[in-house]
Scaffold this active site. Structure first.
Site, PDB file in Angstrom:
ATOM      1  N   CYS A 403       0.850  -1.104   0.026  1.00  0.00           N
ATOM      2  CA  CYS A 403       0.252  -0.017   0.094  1.00  0.00           C
ATOM      3  C   CYS A 403       0.443   1.454  -0.082  1.00  0.00           C
ATOM      4  O   CYS A 403       0.030   2.167  -0.567  1.00  0.00           O
ATOM      5  CB  CYS A 403      -0.884   0.256   1.052  1.00  0.00           C
ATOM      6  SG  CYS A 403      -0.864  -0.911   2.702  1.00  0.00           S
ATOM      7  N   ARG A 432       7.822 -10.885   5.100  1.00  0.00           N
ATOM      8  CA  ARG A 432       7.436 -10.615   6.255  1.00  0.00           C
ATOM      9  C   ARG A 432       8.372 -11.755   7.399  1.00  0.00           C
ATOM     10  O   ARG A 432       8.354 -12.487   6.819  1.00  0.00           O
ATOM     11  CB  ARG A 432       5.502 -11.092   6.386  1.00  0.00           C
ATOM     12  CG  ARG A 432       5.352  -9.619   5.594  1.00  0.00           C
ATOM     13  CD  ARG A 432       3.746  -9.845   6.282  1.00  0.00           C
ATOM     14  NE  ARG A 432       3.358  -9.071   5.241  1.00  0.00           N
ATOM     15  CZ  ARG A 432       1.773  -9.023   5.173  1.00  0.00           C
ATOM     16  NH1 ARG A 432       0.876 -10.078   5.894  1.00  0.00           N
ATOM     17  NH2 ARG A 432       0.875  -8.241   4.115  1.00  0.00           N
ATOM     18  N   GLN A 450       0.512 -10.920  -3.417  1.00  0.00           N
ATOM     19  CA  GLN A 450      -0.601 -10.102  -3.320  1.00  0.00           C
ATOM     20  C   GLN A 450      -0.298 -10.123  -4.591  1.00  0.00           C
ATOM     21  O   GLN A 450      -0.280  -9.523  -5.267  1.00  0.00           O
ATOM     22  CB  GLN A 450      -0.678 -10.054  -2.058  1.00  0.00           C
ATOM     23  CG  GLN A 450      -0.191 -10.107  -0.727  1.00  0.00           C
ATOM     24  CD  GLN A 450      -0.241  -8.475   0.520  1.00  0.00           C
ATOM     25  OE1 GLN A 450       0.472  -7.438  -0.023  1.00  0.00           O
ATOM     26  NE2 GLN A 450      -1.201  -8.591   1.242  1.00  0.00           N
ATOM     27  N   ASP A 452      -2.680  -7.671  -4.858  1.00  0.00           N
ATOM     28  CA  ASP A 452      -2.901  -6.914  -4.489  1.00  0.00           C
ATOM     29  C   ASP A 452      -3.321  -5.531  -5.205  1.00  0.00           C
ATOM     30  O   ASP A 452      -3.156  -5.574  -6.028  1.00  0.00           O
ATOM     31  CB  ASP A 452      -1.953  -5.986  -3.354  1.00  0.00           C
ATOM     32  CG  ASP A 452      -2.351  -5.661  -2.860  1.00  0.00           C
ATOM     33  OD1 ASP A 452      -3.540  -4.687  -1.833  1.00  0.00           O
ATOM     34  OD2 ASP A 452      -1.290  -5.101  -1.923  1.00  0.00           O
ATOM     35  N   HIS A 454      -5.127  -1.028  -4.570  1.00  0.00           N
ATOM     36  CA  HIS A 454      -5.903  -0.259  -3.610  1.00  0.00           C
ATOM     37  C   HIS A 454      -6.949   0.480  -4.538  1.00  0.00           C
ATOM     38  O   HIS A 454      -6.376   1.584  -5.704  1.00  0.00           O
ATOM     39  CB  HIS A 454      -5.106   0.592  -2.657  1.00  0.00           C
ATOM     40  CG  HIS A 454      -3.516   0.012  -2.011  1.00  0.00           C
ATOM     41  ND1 HIS A 454      -2.474  -1.271  -2.212  1.00  0.00           N
ATOM     42  CD2 HIS A 454      -4.074  -0.422  -0.523  1.00  0.00           C
ATOM     43  CE1 HIS A 454      -1.926  -2.054  -1.662  1.00  0.00           C
ATOM     44  NE2 HIS A 454      -3.221  -1.617  -0.535  1.00  0.00           N
ATOM     45  N   LYS A 536     -11.920  -4.696   7.955  1.00  0.00           N
ATOM     46  CA  LYS A 536     -11.495  -5.840   7.162  1.00  0.00           C
ATOM     47  C   LYS A 536     -12.564  -6.579   6.969  1.00  0.00           C
ATOM     48  O   LYS A 536     -13.250  -8.115   7.902  1.00  0.00           O
ATOM     49  CB  LYS A 536     -10.170  -6.289   7.231  1.00  0.00           C
ATOM     50  CG  LYS A 536     -10.122  -6.811   8.213  1.00  0.00           C
ATOM     51  CD  LYS A 536      -8.195  -7.466   8.212  1.00  0.00           C
ATOM     52  CE  LYS A 536      -8.057  -8.207   9.583  1.00  0.00           C
ATOM     53  NZ  LYS A 536      -7.191  -9.764   8.099  1.00  0.00           N
ATOM     54  N   HIS A 582      -8.586  -1.418   0.280  1.00  0.00           N
ATOM     55  CA  HIS A 582      -7.360  -2.123   0.101  1.00  0.00           C
ATOM     56  C   HIS A 582      -7.882  -3.805  -0.076  1.00  0.00           C
ATOM     57  O   HIS A 582      -8.620  -4.670   0.413  1.00  0.00           O
ATOM     58  CB  HIS A 582      -6.294  -2.870   1.640  1.00  0.00           C
ATOM     59  CG  HIS A 582      -5.752  -1.616   2.137  1.00  0.00           C
ATOM     60  ND1 HIS A 582      -4.043  -1.506   2.073  1.00  0.00           N
ATOM     61  CD2 HIS A 582      -6.161  -0.292   2.737  1.00  0.00           C
ATOM     62  CE1 HIS A 582      -3.706  -0.425   3.034  1.00  0.00           C
ATOM     63  NE2 HIS A 582      -5.380   0.242   3.314  1.00  0.00           N
TER      64      HIS A 582
END
Length: 708
Positions: A403, A432, A450, A452, A454, A536, A582
């Site tokens: 993000c 991570r 991901q 992903d 946004h 979420k 997200h």
RNA sequence: GCCGAUGUAGCUCAACGGUAGAGCACAGCUUUCGUAAAGCUGGGGUUGAGGGUUCAAAUCCCUCCAUCGGCUCCA
């Protein structure tokens, strides 16, 4: 007089003080024999408990009822506890509840219980079962019970008692109260006697923290399973064995999908060609969906300045679970230390350390002449000062989230309300530093990608965008027949780990609830499951051994736009703050693939299958035509393999079947002569002969439709 | 990170104080075969790594590393 109304509506009358056991005896001998526990006005009670109410709703439960089974397993935990205490008298019992498929008992015992002890414990349990001693309940006033427990010297039971409600505390003895038999503080209820605890087996032992708190004493948790009959137990064990065959780690090895190499690093996945092509197909599906929904692809680097993650809050919040930052100079490291000190400064000792470090940095770096940094300045002022020094000399962080990068893409142009929503998408790889004990196959790793994106939108657009994200997630899960998921709405709890104003959180939680309600799905609201910046919606599935994993997620966020001071120009020609969403329908490609492997047991639908068709020649005589078939299939984009080895056809079919290749084309002289193919599936079905063009067209269609 | 278990050939496993073995896979040769395993021959291991005990260690002990099952954590 007690009037007991049975579930079928029938009412039985008994004298006051009648026990459930006596009522059941009047219903029928079969039920009386099977009865484990009763439900009186919704409360589970022992069969021996007297009933004094004038009118009750009454039901008797056996091991066929979910609650009956639960009580049976709870009682089994007691029998196991007694056996363990007999074998290891130093044992201090802690807590022993029923769980899905069985029970556990937490114990405090210096000597480790090992799998070798299981047999001994089971043997002792069998003796206790054979003795068929009654579970006898007695109650003591709270004061008497507390002093009794204190005398017994088990601090855990004292703690349990303190947490229990009511003026009286109950104990259960396996036997009669004055027999000196095993007893345990317990709310109950229990089965009538120790012969009624079902067919059991001790499964495993593991560490567990007291009260689930990692700073507390670690206990040993002994897990057992228990079933109404030995047959049920056996079926359960067989099912566990079957499930392990589907384990994605095993199938990943067998089918050559991925590997994890200690030399590369724990939790870092190497996708082998067969796995990579499967993953690529998933990515292609998602790209098509995103393009059709107005997402815009971006590419951003896997690393960024620490300052970026200081601003987002990730770096300070997740410090322990990130790969350590990279510093290009010792001074950069020192400056970061100084920032840390300034940020966390709240004690005289920290202040002293800060002063020393500050002086050391100044001594080594004469160019930082302007002190301008009184150690007693407010925290904000000190932080601001240090951050100006960091501009030219900061550390870098392997990105734990995408993000912040996407936020900076948004911020790189001035934005009008006419541009919104802006949907920036990237298969973003993040890193991570997960705890070593957590890493597992593809489902919990240290580097993952991901799907992903946004979404930056106006407050008015949040609702529609969220609903679209939920719809997309459901769509891909349905396409893959992964319909066995639950929906979790993660909300904040009262801890102080969240950033942002109360008002922002309330708006965000309202948006999440609205989106999930609109979808019509069942969901559960779970406080404490929110991200630190917002609530979420998570899509949670179980793996083959029953563990929960979060896949897709949709999150709304009013806080990061604020931290990054994002703006767009509204209709009113004034600046406004956008809202961020997200979302990642798969979540992590690694985890999603792991779950998919288990879901299909490695037998992927054609469009996902690493190899879609294998062409097998019967002998050298048909090799040339087999090659032609292979070339043609590959030429139209079908993932084909060719087996013209000198093996017999049976061996080739076996090899292809074990690799779970959907279509096996047997090519002998007969097929070669007629320019046809002979089709067999991995399930052993023979679809027979067909013309090559017809087969290729059908195959291509099945792939294009992503038939599952 | 914590508790417990486990690390032997590419894979699945045996040997459990006394010279590391099998099947599959791989390579070569023979076989040219019709729907789930042809035959023969061969190469391949400082037994996860490093220390220690012992005349002798895959085997016993210690420290790491990794894997597995839980616990804790999970942006």
């Amino acid at each position: 007089m007690v009037k007991a109304r049975l579930p079928d509506g029938k009412v039985l009358e008994h004298p006051n003080g009648v026990t459930a056991e006596q009522i059941v005896a009047g219903i029928g001998p079969g039920l009386a024999k099977a009865a484990l526990v009763a439900r009186v006005n919704g409360q589970l009670v022992d069969l021996k408990a007297p009933i004094h109410d004038a009118e009750v709703e009454f039901a008797v439960l056996t091991s066929k009822d979910a609650d009956g089974l639960m009580v049976m397993r709870h009682s089994c935990a007691h029998v196991m506890a007694e056996a363990i205490c007999d074998l290891f008298p130093d044992t201090k019992l802690v807590y022993g509840p029923p769980v899905e498929n069985g029970f556990y008992y937490d114990i405090d015992l210096p000597r480790p219980i090992t799998p070798d002890d299981f047999e001994k414990i089971e043997a002792r349990m069998a003796e206790i079962v054979a003795e068929a001693r009654p579970f006898t309940r007695y109650e003591l006033p709270r004061g008497d019970a507390m002093s009794k427990l204190a005398d017994e010297g088990n601090p855990y039971k004292v703690d349990n008692a303190e947490r229990a409600e009511g003026d009286a505390l109950s104990f259960y003895v396996t036997g009669s109260r004055d027999s000196g038999c095993f007893e345990d503080l317990c709310r109950g209820p229990h089965v009538p006697d120790t012969s009624r605890v079902g067919a059991f087996k001790i499964m495993q032992v593991a560490g567990a923290y007291w009260h689930g708190d990692a700073t507390k004493q670690q206990l040993q948790r002994v897990y057992g399973t228990s079933w109404p009959t030995p047959k049920d137990l056996k079926a359960h064990l067989t099912q566990l064995e079957e499930a392990r065959k589907r384990d994605h780690r095993k199938i990943g090895q067998e089918l050559g999908l991925f590997t994890i190499d200690p030399l590369v690093g724990s939790g870092l996945v190497l996708w082998k060609p067969r796995g990579a092509v499967m993953r690529h197909s998933l990515e292609t599906l998602m790209r098509e969906e995103l393009m059709a929904r107005g997402y815009q692809p971006v590419y951003t680097p896997h690393i960024g300045r620490l300052e970026l993650y200081r601003t987002s809050g990730h770096f300070p919040y997740y410090k322990e679970s990130q790969f350590p930052p990279l510093f290009e100079s010792e001074r950069a490291r020192l400056l970061n230390d100084l920032w840390e000190l300034a940020r966390t400064h709240n004690s005289p000792t920290a202040s002293e350390a800060e002063r020393r470090l500050f002086e050391a940095i100044l001594a080594d770096n004469p160019e930082l002449k302007d002190p301008g940094y009184p150690v007693d300045a407010p925290v904000e002022e000190r932080l601001k000062r240090v951050r100006t020094w960091l501009v030219g000399e900061d550390g870098y962080l392997l990105r734990p989230m995408n993000c912040p990068h996407h936020i900076r893409v948004f911020a790189s142009d001035s934005r009008s309300y006419r541009d919104l929503p802006i949907r920036l998408a990237e298969f973003g790889t993040v890193y991570r530093f997960e705890q070593s004990g957590e890493i597992s196959g593809l489902t919990r790793v240290r580097g993952f990608t991901q799907d992903d994106a946004h979404i930056f939108c106006t407050p008015d657009q949040v609702h529609r965008e969220m609903a679209d994200c939920v719809e997309l997630t459901c769509k891909v899960l349905t396409l893959l027949k992964l319909t066995d998921f639950r929906v979790r709405v993660g909300l904040r709890d009262d801890s102080d780990k969240y950033v942002g104003s109360r008002e922002n959180w309330e708006r965000a939680e309202a948006a999440v609830r609205a989106a999930v309600r609109e979808s019509g799905m069942n969901y559960s609201e779970e406080p404490g499951e929110a991200a630190f910046y917002g609530p979420k919606i998570d899509f949670v599935v179980k793996d083959c051994i029953g563990r929960d994993w979060q896949l897709g997620t949709v999150q709304v966020d009013y806080n990061l736009p604020e931290r990054f001071k994002l703006r767009y120009i509204g209709e009113d020609n004034a600046e406004h703050q956008p809202v961020m969403i997200h979302r990642a329908p798969f979540g992590s490609l690694e985890r999603f693939s792991g779950i998919l492997i288990e879901h299909f047991g490695g037998a992927f639908p054609l469009w996902l299958s690493p190899a879609q068709v294998v062409v097998c020649s019967v002998s050298e005589k048909s090799e040339d035509y087999a090659r032609q078939v292979f070339e043609q299939a590959r030429g139209i984009g079908i993932r084909a393999e060719l087996d013209v080895s000198s093996e017999r056809i049976g061996a080739k079919i076996r090899a292809a079947t074990l690799m779970k290749i959907p279509y096996i084309l047997v090519i002998g002289e007969q097929e070669a002569a007629q320019k046809r193919v002979n089709v067999r599936t991995r399930d052993g079905k023979q679809l027979g002969e067909t013309g090559l063009p017809e087969f290729l067209a059908a195959c291509a269609l099945e792939i294009a439709e992503r038939r599952a």
